[in-house]
Design a protein around this motif. Structure first.
Motif, PDB file in Angstrom:
ATOM      1  N   ASP A 195       0.814  -1.222   0.000  1.00 27.13           N
ATOM      2  CA  ASP A 195       0.000   0.000   0.000  1.00 27.13           C
ATOM      3  C   ASP A 195       0.840   1.260   0.000  1.00 27.13           C
ATOM      4  O   ASP A 195       0.324   2.350  -0.295  1.00 27.13           O
ATOM      5  CB  ASP A 195      -0.935   0.010   1.212  1.00 27.13           C
ATOM      6  N   THR A 196       2.107   1.156   0.335  1.00 25.69           N
ATOM      7  CA  THR A 196       2.990   2.330   0.343  1.00 25.69           C
ATOM      8  C   THR A 196       4.129   2.163  -0.655  1.00 25.69           C
ATOM      9  O   THR A 196       5.207   2.729  -0.485  1.00 25.69           O
ATOM     10  CB  THR A 196       3.572   2.550   1.751  1.00 25.69           C
ATOM     11  N   LEU A 212       3.233   3.516 -11.527  1.00 25.40           N
ATOM     12  CA  LEU A 212       2.217   2.557 -11.112  1.00 25.40           C
ATOM     13  C   LEU A 212       2.327   2.352  -9.606  1.00 25.40           C
ATOM     14  O   LEU A 212       3.428   2.302  -9.067  1.00 25.40           O
ATOM     15  CB  LEU A 212       2.403   1.216 -11.823  1.00 25.40           C
ATOM     16  N   GLY A 213       1.187   2.235  -8.940  1.00 27.46           N
ATOM     17  CA  GLY A 213       1.240   2.020  -7.505  1.00 27.46           C
ATOM     18  C   GLY A 213      -0.123   2.085  -6.874  1.00 27.46           C
ATOM     19  O   GLY A 213      -1.155   2.080  -7.549  1.00 27.46           O
ATOM     20  N   TRP A 254      -2.286  -1.665 -11.119  1.00 26.95           N
ATOM     21  CA  TRP A 254      -1.727  -2.097  -9.836  1.00 26.95           C
ATOM     22  C   TRP A 254      -2.735  -2.958  -9.064  1.00 26.95           C
ATOM     23  O   TRP A 254      -2.384  -4.007  -8.526  1.00 26.95           O
ATOM     24  CB  TRP A 254      -1.339  -0.869  -9.022  1.00 26.95           C
ATOM     25  N   ASN A 255      -3.968  -2.511  -9.003  1.00 29.48           N
ATOM     26  CA  ASN A 255      -4.992  -3.269  -8.281  1.00 29.48           C
ATOM     27  C   ASN A 255      -5.280  -4.607  -8.954  1.00 29.48           C
ATOM     28  O   ASN A 255      -5.571  -5.606  -8.268  1.00 29.48           O
ATOM     29  CB  ASN A 255      -6.280  -2.448  -8.186  1.00 29.48           C
ATOM     30  N   MET A 261      -3.073  -6.375 -10.544  1.00 28.42           N
ATOM     31  CA  MET A 261      -1.953  -7.237 -10.154  1.00 28.42           C
ATOM     32  C   MET A 261      -2.191  -7.847  -8.777  1.00 28.42           C
ATOM     33  O   MET A 261      -1.925  -9.039  -8.548  1.00 28.42           O
ATOM     34  CB  MET A 261      -0.657  -6.422 -10.138  1.00 28.42           C
ATOM     35  N   LEU A 262      -2.716  -7.048  -7.843  1.00 29.62           N
ATOM     36  CA  LEU A 262      -2.967  -7.547  -6.495  1.00 29.62           C
ATOM     37  C   LEU A 262      -4.069  -8.603  -6.466  1.00 29.62           C
ATOM     38  O   LEU A 262      -4.050  -9.507  -5.632  1.00 29.62           O
ATOM     39  CB  LEU A 262      -3.345  -6.378  -5.570  1.00 29.62           C
ATOM     40  N   SER A 263      -5.023  -8.469  -7.372  1.00 27.41           N
ATOM     41  CA  SER A 263      -6.122  -9.437  -7.407  1.00 27.41           C
ATOM     42  C   SER A 263      -5.749 -10.716  -8.145  1.00 27.41           C
ATOM     43  O   SER A 263      -6.442 -11.730  -8.012  1.00 27.41           O
ATOM     44  CB  SER A 263      -7.351  -8.802  -8.067  1.00 27.41           C
ATOM     45  N   LYS A 264      -4.670 -10.671  -8.928  1.00 26.96           N
ATOM     46  CA  LYS A 264      -4.214 -11.846  -9.679  1.00 26.96           C
ATOM     47  C   LYS A 264      -2.776 -12.165  -9.330  1.00 26.96           C
ATOM     48  O   LYS A 264      -1.867 -12.063 -10.165  1.00 26.96           O
ATOM     49  CB  LYS A 264      -4.348 -11.599 -11.190  1.00 26.96           C
ATOM     50  N   LYS A 265      -2.580 -12.509  -8.077  1.00 25.71           N
ATOM     51  CA  LYS A 265      -1.216 -12.774  -7.600  1.00 25.71           C
ATOM     52  C   LYS A 265      -0.599 -13.963  -8.338  1.00 25.71           C
ATOM     53  O   LYS A 265      -1.276 -14.907  -8.715  1.00 25.71           O
ATOM     54  CB  LYS A 265      -1.225 -13.021  -6.099  1.00 25.71           C
ATOM     55  N   ARG A 266       0.711 -13.859  -8.560  1.00 26.99           N
ATOM     56  CA  ARG A 266       1.511 -14.866  -9.272  1.00 26.99           C
ATOM     57  C   ARG A 266       1.108 -15.004 -10.748  1.00 26.99           C
ATOM     58  O   ARG A 266       1.392 -16.008 -11.386  1.00 26.99           O
ATOM     59  CB  ARG A 266       1.442 -16.220  -8.565  1.00 26.99           C
TER      60      ARG A 266
END
Length: 320
Positions: A265-266, A288-289, A302-303, A305-310
């Motif tokens: 988040d940071t 991106l962040g 970015w979001n 990516m977080l929802s589709k880890k790996r």
């Protein structure tokens, strides 16, 4: 400027001047003696030449609010010829509640919609907490004034490393419409592995990078710098190999960064495309962040990516 209205989170709106309840008693002559008229400190006012005896006139009380001076005025009312308005606001942050309060006090010297008229304006203000440009809070509309008084307070639930209150004054600026697509586009891929706490950034192809005429060569030398930002500070920087050739070079390089899951988040990734032998001329960049650093398509990437880890999440981004 425009129309529309939303309900503010909170409001300090009120009359600029307090009320004055004034009563008089007329029986009997007045002899210049004043009683029951307290000063701002509560001391009665009397005439030094006439003692407080005989018939008196009750003229009410003095309201201190009527004699307040506006601490925001003064020499600040000097405006240049091309001025389009000035806004006064106050910021107050409460760390215990993680809440930012923004009080929009007033605006002055706003442009009128009709030439020759000084009050042909129905202003309101929208407040955005960047980088989120989709959600906003809005003041009430003030009718027929170029110097509106708002006195409205709005709350944003956010975490900031700051505590206290601050008064601000800002001049409005004309919005400049630029075409960022003229700088070109870059293809980026993101992947986060929570087990390894590893963030992978891949810089792929580019499209029609814009290079200034004085920097153009027969074979331009392009390079990309990838910076890892944590808590607004650059913690690590990596570079691609130099690619010579057309204005649409392909880098196709991946870079790995160690990032803890609770630090995402940071965290932000900044990609800068440069040109020249020393790679000191910037063509454009994209960041991106999380919501602290990015907005629009960059934040969505970015979001995602977080929802589709790996998984590798690939998107095109416009350089700015």
């Amino acid at each position: 400027m425009g129309s529309g209205d939303t309900t503010p989170v909170g409001s300090t709106a009120g009359s600029e001047y307090g009320g004055d309840s004034r009563t008089t008693t007329s029986p009997g002559p007045c002899r210049g003696s004043f009683t029951d008229i307290p000063t701002m400190s509560g001391t009665p006012l009397t005439s030094p030449s006439h003692p407080p005896s005989g018939a008196t006139c009750n003229l009410g009380t003095i309201n201190p609010e009527l004699y307040k001076t506006d601490e925001l005025e003064g020499d600040l009312d000097q405006y240049p010829d091309d001025h389009i308005g000035r806004v006064w606001l106050q910021l107050e942050y409460h760390s215990d509640a993680e809440k930012l309060l923004v009080t929009l006090i007033k605006a002055k010297n706003l442009p009128s919609r009709l030439i020759g008229s000084i009050n042909s304006c129905d202003p309101y203000v929208r407040l955005y907490l960047m980088p989120d440009e989709r959600r906003y809070l809005q003041t009430k509309i003030r009718k027929k004034t170029c110097n509106p008084r708002f006195d409205e307070t709005f709350g944003f639930q956010e975490l900031y490393p700051w505590e206290g209150k601050r008064m601000l004054r800002r001049d409005l600026e004309r919005e400049v419409s630029l075409s960022p697509r003229e700088l070109g586009q870059v293809e980026l891929s993101l992947c986060y592995n929570e087990n390894l706490e590893r963030l992978t950034v891949t810089v792929g192809d580019t499209k029609q990078l814009k290079v200034d005429k004085e920097l153009r060569q027969e074979k331009n030398e392009f390079q990309s710098r990838i910076a890892l930002l944590q808590q607004t500070k650059v913690s690590k920087t990596k570079k691609t190999a130099v690619v010579k050739g057309s204005d649409s070079p392909s880098f196709n390089e991946s870079f790995h960064f160690k990032v803890a899951l609770d630090a995402l988040d940071t965290t932000a990734i900044s990609v800068i495309v440069t040109v020249g032998r020393k790679a000191d001329k910037v063509v454009g960049r994209v960041q991106l962040g999380s919501f602290m650093f990015a907005r629009g398509r960059a934040l969505e990437h970015w979001n995602l990516m977080l929802s589709k880890k790996r998984q590798n999440v690939k998107q095109w981004h416009t350089l700015t």
